[in-house]
Design an enzyme around this catalytic site. Structure first.
Site, PDB file in Angstrom:
ATOM      1  N   ASN A   9      17.108 -17.353 -24.981  1.00 45.60           N
ATOM      2  CA  ASN A   9      18.097 -18.418 -25.138  1.00 45.60           C
ATOM      3  C   ASN A   9      17.476 -19.672 -24.530  1.00 45.60           C
ATOM      4  O   ASN A   9      17.377 -19.788 -23.316  1.00 45.60           O
ATOM      5  CB  ASN A   9      19.390 -18.030 -24.409  1.00 45.60           C
ATOM      6  CG  ASN A   9      20.395 -19.162 -24.378  1.00 45.60           C
ATOM      7  OD1 ASN A   9      20.224 -20.182 -25.052  1.00 45.60           O
ATOM      8  ND2 ASN A   9      21.457 -18.981 -23.600  1.00 45.60           N
ATOM      9  N   TRP A  10      17.066 -20.568 -25.395  1.00 45.97           N
ATOM     10  CA  TRP A  10      16.330 -21.750 -24.911  1.00 45.97           C
ATOM     11  C   TRP A  10      17.259 -22.832 -24.370  1.00 45.97           C
ATOM     12  O   TRP A  10      16.790 -23.837 -23.839  1.00 45.97           O
ATOM     13  CB  TRP A  10      15.438 -22.301 -26.031  1.00 45.97           C
ATOM     14  CG  TRP A  10      14.271 -21.414 -26.372  1.00 45.97           C
ATOM     15  CD1 TRP A  10      14.038 -20.149 -25.917  1.00 45.97           C
ATOM     16  CD2 TRP A  10      13.166 -21.733 -27.223  1.00 45.97           C
ATOM     17  NE1 TRP A  10      12.869 -19.653 -26.438  1.00 45.97           N
ATOM     18  CE2 TRP A  10      12.317 -20.608 -27.256  1.00 45.97           C
ATOM     19  CE3 TRP A  10      12.823 -22.850 -27.994  1.00 45.97           C
ATOM     20  CZ2 TRP A  10      11.140 -20.578 -27.995  1.00 45.97           C
ATOM     21  CZ3 TRP A  10      11.652 -22.820 -28.738  1.00 45.97           C
ATOM     22  CH2 TRP A  10      10.817 -21.694 -28.739  1.00 45.97           C
ATOM     23  N   LYS A  11      18.564 -22.639 -24.526  1.00 35.19           N
ATOM     24  CA  LYS A  11      19.556 -23.592 -23.981  1.00 35.19           C
ATOM     25  C   LYS A  11      19.203 -25.025 -24.415  1.00 35.19           C
ATOM     26  O   LYS A  11      18.699 -25.222 -25.514  1.00 35.19           O
ATOM     27  CB  LYS A  11      19.670 -23.423 -22.467  1.00 35.19           C
ATOM     28  CG  LYS A  11      19.922 -21.949 -22.071  1.00 35.19           C
ATOM     29  CD  LYS A  11      20.275 -21.756 -20.622  1.00 35.19           C
ATOM     30  CE  LYS A  11      20.508 -20.276 -20.340  1.00 35.19           C
ATOM     31  NZ  LYS A  11      20.911 -20.000 -18.966  1.00 35.19           N
ATOM     32  N   HIS A  94      28.618 -17.764 -24.469  1.00 38.98           N
ATOM     33  CA  HIS A  94      27.782 -17.824 -23.271  1.00 38.98           C
ATOM     34  C   HIS A  94      28.597 -18.399 -22.111  1.00 38.98           C
ATOM     35  O   HIS A  94      29.445 -19.271 -22.320  1.00 38.98           O
ATOM     36  CB  HIS A  94      26.544 -18.680 -23.535  1.00 38.98           C
ATOM     37  CG  HIS A  94      25.532 -18.564 -22.444  1.00 38.98           C
ATOM     38  ND1 HIS A  94      25.636 -19.269 -21.268  1.00 38.98           N
ATOM     39  CD2 HIS A  94      24.414 -17.804 -22.341  1.00 38.98           C
ATOM     40  CE1 HIS A  94      24.615 -18.945 -20.489  1.00 38.98           C
ATOM     41  NE2 HIS A  94      23.855 -18.061 -21.113  1.00 38.98           N
ATOM     42  N   GLU A  96      27.934 -20.515 -19.950  1.00 37.54           N
ATOM     43  CA  GLU A  96      27.862 -21.985 -19.827  1.00 37.54           C
ATOM     44  C   GLU A  96      28.832 -22.656 -20.795  1.00 37.54           C
ATOM     45  O   GLU A  96      29.423 -23.691 -20.482  1.00 37.54           O
ATOM     46  CB  GLU A  96      26.410 -22.450 -20.065  1.00 37.54           C
ATOM     47  CG  GLU A  96      25.525 -22.086 -18.871  1.00 37.54           C
ATOM     48  CD  GLU A  96      24.080 -21.781 -19.212  1.00 37.54           C
ATOM     49  OE1 GLU A  96      23.621 -22.123 -20.326  1.00 37.54           O
ATOM     50  OE2 GLU A  96      23.396 -21.175 -18.367  1.00 37.54           O
ATOM     51  N   GLU A 166      26.006 -10.678 -18.967  1.00 39.89           N
ATOM     52  CA  GLU A 166      25.361 -11.680 -18.130  1.00 39.89           C
ATOM     53  C   GLU A 166      26.277 -12.049 -16.965  1.00 39.89           C
ATOM     54  O   GLU A 166      27.172 -12.894 -17.131  1.00 39.89           O
ATOM     55  CB  GLU A 166      25.063 -12.944 -18.943  1.00 39.89           C
ATOM     56  CG  GLU A 166      24.155 -12.736 -20.133  1.00 39.89           C
ATOM     57  CD  GLU A 166      23.439 -14.015 -20.535  1.00 39.89           C
ATOM     58  OE1 GLU A 166      22.218 -13.968 -20.693  1.00 39.89           O
ATOM     59  OE2 GLU A 166      24.097 -15.074 -20.660  1.00 39.89           O
ATOM     60  N   GLY A 172      20.149 -18.166 -13.941  1.00 37.77           N
ATOM     61  CA  GLY A 172      19.418 -19.333 -13.461  1.00 37.77           C
ATOM     62  C   GLY A 172      19.326 -19.418 -11.950  1.00 37.77           C
ATOM     63  O   GLY A 172      18.948 -20.459 -11.408  1.00 37.77           O
ATOM     64  N   SER A 213      18.373 -14.089 -14.815  1.00 34.70           N
ATOM     65  CA  SER A 213      17.152 -14.064 -13.996  1.00 34.70           C
ATOM     66  C   SER A 213      16.208 -12.916 -14.346  1.00 34.70           C
ATOM     67  O   SER A 213      15.542 -12.355 -13.467  1.00 34.70           O
ATOM     68  CB  SER A 213      17.498 -14.051 -12.504  1.00 34.70           C
ATOM     69  OG  SER A 213      18.193 -15.250 -12.153  1.00 34.70           O
ATOM     70  N   GLY A 234      16.743 -16.537 -20.265  1.00 35.60           N
ATOM     71  CA  GLY A 234      16.837 -17.998 -20.267  1.00 35.60           C
ATOM     72  C   GLY A 234      15.505 -18.606 -19.859  1.00 35.60           C
ATOM     73  O   GLY A 234      14.574 -18.717 -20.646  1.00 35.60           O
TER      74      GLY A 234
HETATM   75  P1  13P Z   1      18.160 -17.150 -16.883  1.00 34.91           P
HETATM   76  O1  13P Z   1      17.233 -16.110 -17.465  1.00 34.91           O
HETATM   77  O2  13P Z   1      17.525 -18.492 -16.780  1.00 34.91           O
HETATM   78  O3  13P Z   1      18.815 -16.680 -15.631  1.00 34.91           O
HETATM   79  O4  13P Z   1      19.341 -17.356 -17.969  1.00 34.91           O
HETATM   80  C1  13P Z   1      19.970 -16.241 -18.492  1.00 34.91           C
HETATM   81  C2  13P Z   1      20.849 -16.664 -19.608  1.00 34.91           C
HETATM   82  O5  13P Z   1      21.821 -17.377 -19.401  1.00 34.91           O
HETATM   83  C3  13P Z   1      20.497 -16.231 -20.954  1.00 34.91           C
HETATM   84  O6  13P Z   1      21.523 -16.509 -21.861  1.00 34.91           O
END
Ligand code: 13P
Length: 251
Positions: A9-11, A94, A96, A166, A172, A213, A234
């Site tokens: 997930n490149w956000k 997600h 976020e 998640e 993150g 993470s 992420g």
């Molecule tokens: P991180 O791997 O940066 O913790 O993010 C996980 C995530 O939100 C994947 O959708």
């Protein structure tokens, strides 16, 4: 029996030009790993360029969200058939989106239904916040998100849906969940709800990923858990070497 899926997930990262560079860096290493499926989810505007580069590869493409309406006066939204023109998958719900953009279990449900109606494979995200975790409410929250987010879906085969567990506090932060805890939540609050909703056989075939993470140094521990069928990555999915190493760990 469930083929592992390692998804990135490149956000809100990478322009179309930067997306091409990163795909070029990671594609040979991903193609070299068999028996693991890969998915990358860049930003909307980078998707056409990514689709062109991935079209003859084993790496699938996904969007990070989708709206439920087909068309009309919904400024700024992207419709399911627009996503389906380029993508096979779409991330929905997600944390976020839930935290910053008002996403609810009800909107997750609408998006998921719309995605399925257009042949997209939803990657539906669930997970508890730190406060919920500390209050001992993880299973209550996750099973509610599952029941309400997935209510009334007409799933007829396991490959139509992916779930990502998640925990919000692990995203993150560099502080991943313990693999055995993730496995327990999946085994107690995710797969049983899938069985309630879609029957045992389909539930046993649906892939449930862990996210939060994940990095090369902990990926193997997650993948050795029976209930963890891959990862939604992420930060580490933005580094070609790390994403390849995580994919290798899944094999
Ligand atoms: P991180 O791997 O940066 O913790 O993010 C996980 C995530 O939100 C994947 O959708």
């Amino acid at each position: 029996m469930r083929t592992p899926l390692v998804a990135g997930n490149w956000k809100l990262n990478k322009t179309a030009a930067e997306t091409k560079v990163l795909i070029e860096e990671m594609l040979p290493g991903l193609e070299a790993v068999s028996n693991v499926d890969n998915l990358i989810c860049p930003s909307y505007l980078a998707i056409p360029a990514a689709a062109e580069m991935l079209k003859d590869s084993k790496v699938a493409l996904g969007a990070q969200n989708v709206y439920w309406e087909e068309a009309g006066a919904f400024t700024g939204e992207v419709a399911p058939d627009m996503v389906a023109e380029f993508c096979e998958f779409v991330i929905i719900g997600h944390s976020e989106r839930r935290a910053y953009f008002g996403e609810t279990d009800e909107s997750v449900n609408r998006r998921t239904k719309a995605a399925l109606a257009h042949g997209l494979i939803p990657v539906v995200c669930v997970g508890e916040t730190l406060a919920e975790n500390e209050a001992g409410k993880t299973d209550e929250v996750v099973s509610r998100q599952m029941r309400d987010g997935l209510a009334g879906l007409g799933i007829t085969s396991a490959d139509q849906l992916v779930i990502a567990y998640e925990p919000v506090w692990a995203i993150g932060t560099g502080k991943a969940a313990y693999p055995e805890d993730a496995s327990r939540v999946i085994g107690q609050s995710i797969r049983p709800v899938l069985a309630e909703l879609f029957g045992d056989e389909i539930a046993q075939g649906i892939r449930v990923l862990y996210g939060g993470s994940v990095k090369p140094s902990n990926a193997r521990d997650f993948f050795s858990e029976e209930e963890v069928d891959g990862a939604l990555v992420g930060g580490a999915s933005l580094k070609a070497d790390d994403f390849i190493k995580i994919t290798e760990a899944a094999a």
